[in-house]
Design a protein around this motif. Structure first.
Motif, PDB file in Angstrom:
ATOM      1  N   TYR A  25       2.513  -6.654  10.714  1.00 41.45           N
ATOM      2  CA  TYR A  25       2.412  -5.212  10.496  1.00 41.45           C
ATOM      3  C   TYR A  25       2.791  -4.400  11.725  1.00 41.45           C
ATOM      4  O   TYR A  25       3.140  -3.238  11.642  1.00 41.45           O
ATOM      5  CB  TYR A  25       0.990  -4.832  10.062  1.00 41.45           C
ATOM      6  CG  TYR A  25       0.595  -5.402   8.714  1.00 41.45           C
ATOM      7  CD1 TYR A  25       1.317  -5.107   7.566  1.00 41.45           C
ATOM      8  CD2 TYR A  25      -0.514  -6.235   8.613  1.00 41.45           C
ATOM      9  CE1 TYR A  25       0.944  -5.634   6.334  1.00 41.45           C
ATOM     10  CE2 TYR A  25      -0.904  -6.766   7.385  1.00 41.45           C
ATOM     11  CZ  TYR A  25      -0.171  -6.461   6.252  1.00 41.45           C
ATOM     12  OH  TYR A  25      -0.550  -6.982   5.039  1.00 41.45           O
ATOM     13  N   GLU A  27       1.930   4.136   1.553  1.00 36.55           N
ATOM     14  CA  GLU A  27       2.162   4.118   2.996  1.00 36.55           C
ATOM     15  C   GLU A  27       1.026   4.810   3.746  1.00 36.55           C
ATOM     16  O   GLU A  27       0.601   4.343   4.813  1.00 36.55           O
ATOM     17  CB  GLU A  27       3.494   4.804   3.315  1.00 36.55           C
ATOM     18  CG  GLU A  27       3.967   4.590   4.735  1.00 36.55           C
ATOM     19  CD  GLU A  27       4.194   3.129   5.067  1.00 36.55           C
ATOM     20  OE1 GLU A  27       4.042   2.770   6.255  1.00 36.55           O
ATOM     21  OE2 GLU A  27       4.519   2.331   4.166  1.00 36.55           O
ATOM     22  N   ALA A  65      -1.924   2.332   3.657  1.00 40.22           N
ATOM     23  CA  ALA A  65      -1.622   1.163   4.491  1.00 40.22           C
ATOM     24  C   ALA A  65      -1.712   1.510   5.973  1.00 40.22           C
ATOM     25  O   ALA A  65      -2.282   0.748   6.768  1.00 40.22           O
ATOM     26  CB  ALA A  65      -0.230   0.624   4.158  1.00 40.22           C
ATOM     27  N   LYS A  66      -1.163   2.655   6.366  1.00 41.45           N
ATOM     28  CA  LYS A  66      -1.182   3.040   7.780  1.00 41.45           C
ATOM     29  C   LYS A  66      -2.601   3.278   8.278  1.00 41.45           C
ATOM     30  O   LYS A  66      -2.924   2.938   9.428  1.00 41.45           O
ATOM     31  CB  LYS A  66      -0.326   4.294   7.986  1.00 41.45           C
ATOM     32  CG  LYS A  66       1.164   4.016   7.985  1.00 41.45           C
ATOM     33  CD  LYS A  66       1.961   5.261   8.332  1.00 41.45           C
ATOM     34  CE  LYS A  66       3.448   4.934   8.472  1.00 41.45           C
ATOM     35  NZ  LYS A  66       4.263   6.133   8.809  1.00 41.45           N
ATOM     36  N   ASP A  68       4.029   8.854  -1.463  1.00 39.87           N
ATOM     37  CA  ASP A  68       3.601   8.495  -0.110  1.00 39.87           C
ATOM     38  C   ASP A  68       2.287   7.720  -0.100  1.00 39.87           C
ATOM     39  O   ASP A  68       1.855   7.243   0.956  1.00 39.87           O
ATOM     40  CB  ASP A  68       3.395   9.756   0.746  1.00 39.87           C
ATOM     41  CG  ASP A  68       4.641  10.605   0.860  1.00 39.87           C
ATOM     42  OD1 ASP A  68       5.746  10.016   0.906  1.00 39.87           O
ATOM     43  OD2 ASP A  68       4.511  11.847   0.894  1.00 39.87           O
ATOM     44  N   ARG A 106       0.795  -0.900  -0.500  1.00 37.78           N
ATOM     45  CA  ARG A 106       2.167  -0.415  -0.635  1.00 37.78           C
ATOM     46  C   ARG A 106       2.759  -0.803  -1.994  1.00 37.78           C
ATOM     47  O   ARG A 106       3.634  -0.116  -2.519  1.00 37.78           O
ATOM     48  CB  ARG A 106       3.020  -0.983   0.502  1.00 37.78           C
ATOM     49  CG  ARG A 106       2.724  -0.325   1.850  1.00 37.78           C
ATOM     50  CD  ARG A 106       3.299  -1.092   3.020  1.00 37.78           C
ATOM     51  NE  ARG A 106       3.177  -0.329   4.265  1.00 37.78           N
ATOM     52  CZ  ARG A 106       3.133  -0.864   5.477  1.00 37.78           C
ATOM     53  NH1 ARG A 106       3.185  -2.195   5.618  1.00 37.78           N
ATOM     54  NH2 ARG A 106       3.029  -0.101   6.544  1.00 37.78           N
TER      55      ARG A 106
END
Length: 436
Positions: free
Chosen positions: A435, A370, A373-374, A367, A339
């Protein structure tokens, strides 16, 4: 994503070339039985075999010893390798190597075993005070003064990639944090990568080492680009890891695709030979990739986490001491880092996410962090990783100590695509506390 040649706008004072190194390697089921052939080819008569106590009486070490015996090689075994080694265990291994008067070495085990063998080989070949070769600024960072003895590396886990690198990592007791020794001389001479070894690995070991592999590849892909990494060293003085380059990109991308497809499968089903074999191959590719480019923030932050965690034990690892598996310490910092670093190279971060299986359709550059990371968090949850550093007992009160442990890790932190200082390190650790 296009080739990283698009980034090769050389800066004034930047290095004009990059140098690559890797071992001769053989990959395939049953290749541990070829250790004797390679020892004979290398002219080895007396070998020091490094392993750990758990593996010493097992089938993998027996297969290697049998092959060496058939080749007429004399073998002495050192099975006192410490999982997650420290300076005292490396010194014990060095004494064994120096007293044994070996003409070569074989390591059979995970990253701890191979890293211990590398360090013992170096210090026995070129005796020096312990801090002489340890990475600066923690140690003196002196170059290995000459060749070391041949080393046949036989990995038994699917993630560290140590069989392909010139890096030896350990915990330095005086600072209670990890550091390392890095030299092109430490790259094993031969690597025998046998996916059959993965059949007996516990799920937690496959999960942790697989995330180490994933992070190696992501860090290689997103590291500071080769021509943007100012380094006056040239020729033989050029460092082992030199920033993202076309070679590291190529292998890192392929490793990420394999991790995205097979990692969760390999953790969930020990009988899934395809998934476990593909993860062994991914680990090798990622090892070569990050050896060429260098890791950065996820590894730099992980060393403090490993050193400062108290009373943490994971099934499948030694239960007689607190220990955070290396890959677990690394992945717990991943989402926080991505991020933060994505704005520096959103295309590379998005491509990494796509390789891991994320749906990047319609994703904008802003984006990227994110999305990546997701996807990492999805994989963490699917493999029962902790939900963040808080699960290991860390909180706001520990942020200062964590940052202090990470701050000296110049070798990796300065390879990040963005500059970070004390404030950024504290923010990264704070963002990694939880998280979900």
């Amino acid at each position: 994503m296009g080739c990283c040649h698009v980034d090769f706008a050389l800066l004034e004072g930047s290095d004009r070339g990059f140098t690559l190194g890797m071992p001769t390697f053989t990959f395939g089921p049953g290749v541990l039985a070829e250790a004797g052939d390679w020892a004979r080819e290398l002219g080895l008569k007396r070998i020091g075999l490094f392993t750990d106590r758990k593996l010493a009486g097992g089938e993998h070490v027996a297969k290697v010893k049998g092959s060496l015996a058939t080749a007429g090689v004399d073998v002495a075994v050192f099975d006192e390798v410490r999982i997650e080694p420290d300076d005292s265990s490396l010194k014990a291994a060095t004494r064994f190597a120096a007293e044994g008067r070996f003409d070569g070495y074989v390591s059979v085990g995970g990253g701890s075993v191979m890293d211990t063998c590398k360090a013992a080989n170096l210090y026995a070949s070129h005796p020096a005070e312990f801090m002489t070769y340890v990475n600066a600024p923690i140690g003196e960072g002196q170059r290995a003064p000459g060749p070391v003895k041949p080393h046949i590396a036989c990995p038994t886990t699917s993630g560290t990639g140590s069989e392909t690198t010139g890096i030896s990592i350990f915990t330095l007791s005086s600072i209670n944090a990890k550091t390392g020794i890095i030299s092109r001389r430490l790259i094993p001479t031969v690597a025998l990568i046998d996916p059959d070894v993965t059949r007996s690995l516990p799920a937690n070991v496959v999960a942790a080492t697989g995330f180490d592999c994933m992070s190696h590849a992501l860090e290689a892909l997103t590291a500071r680009a080769w021509p943007r990494r100012l380094n006056p060293a040239k020729g033989v003085a050029r460092p082992v890891s030199q920033g993202a380059n076309p070679f590291s990109d190529m292998l890192g991308i392929e490793a990420l695709k394999l991790v995205g497809q097979y990692h969760v499968r390999a953790v969930r089903d020990a009988t899934d030979a395809e998934a476990r074999s593909e993860m062994m191959y991914a680990a090798m590719l990622a090892g070569i990739s990050f050896n060429a480019s260098g890791c950065h923030l996820p590894h730099g932050l992980s060393y403090a986490v490993s050193g400062l965690t108290k009373n943490w034990r994971v099934p499948g690892y030694p239960e007689d001491k607190s220990l955070v598996p290396h890959g677990m310490a690394v992945v717990l910092n991943n989402p926080s880092v991505w991020r933060h670093t994505a704005p520096s190279s959103p295309r590379r971060h998005l491509h990494g996410a796509e390789c891991l299986g994320a749906d990047t359709r319609g994703a904008r550059p802003e984006d990227a962090g994110e999305v990546l990371a997701k996807r990492v968090i999805e994989m963490m949850r699917a493999t029962d990783m902790p939900s963040g550093l808080a699960a290991l007992g860390f909180g706001e009160a520990h942020i200062d100590a964590l940052a202090t442990g990470a701050e000296p890790q110049y070798r990796v932190i300065k390879n990040a695509p963005v500059d970070v200082g004390r404030g950024e390190l504290e923010s990264l650790f704070r963002a990694a506390l939880k998280y979900w």
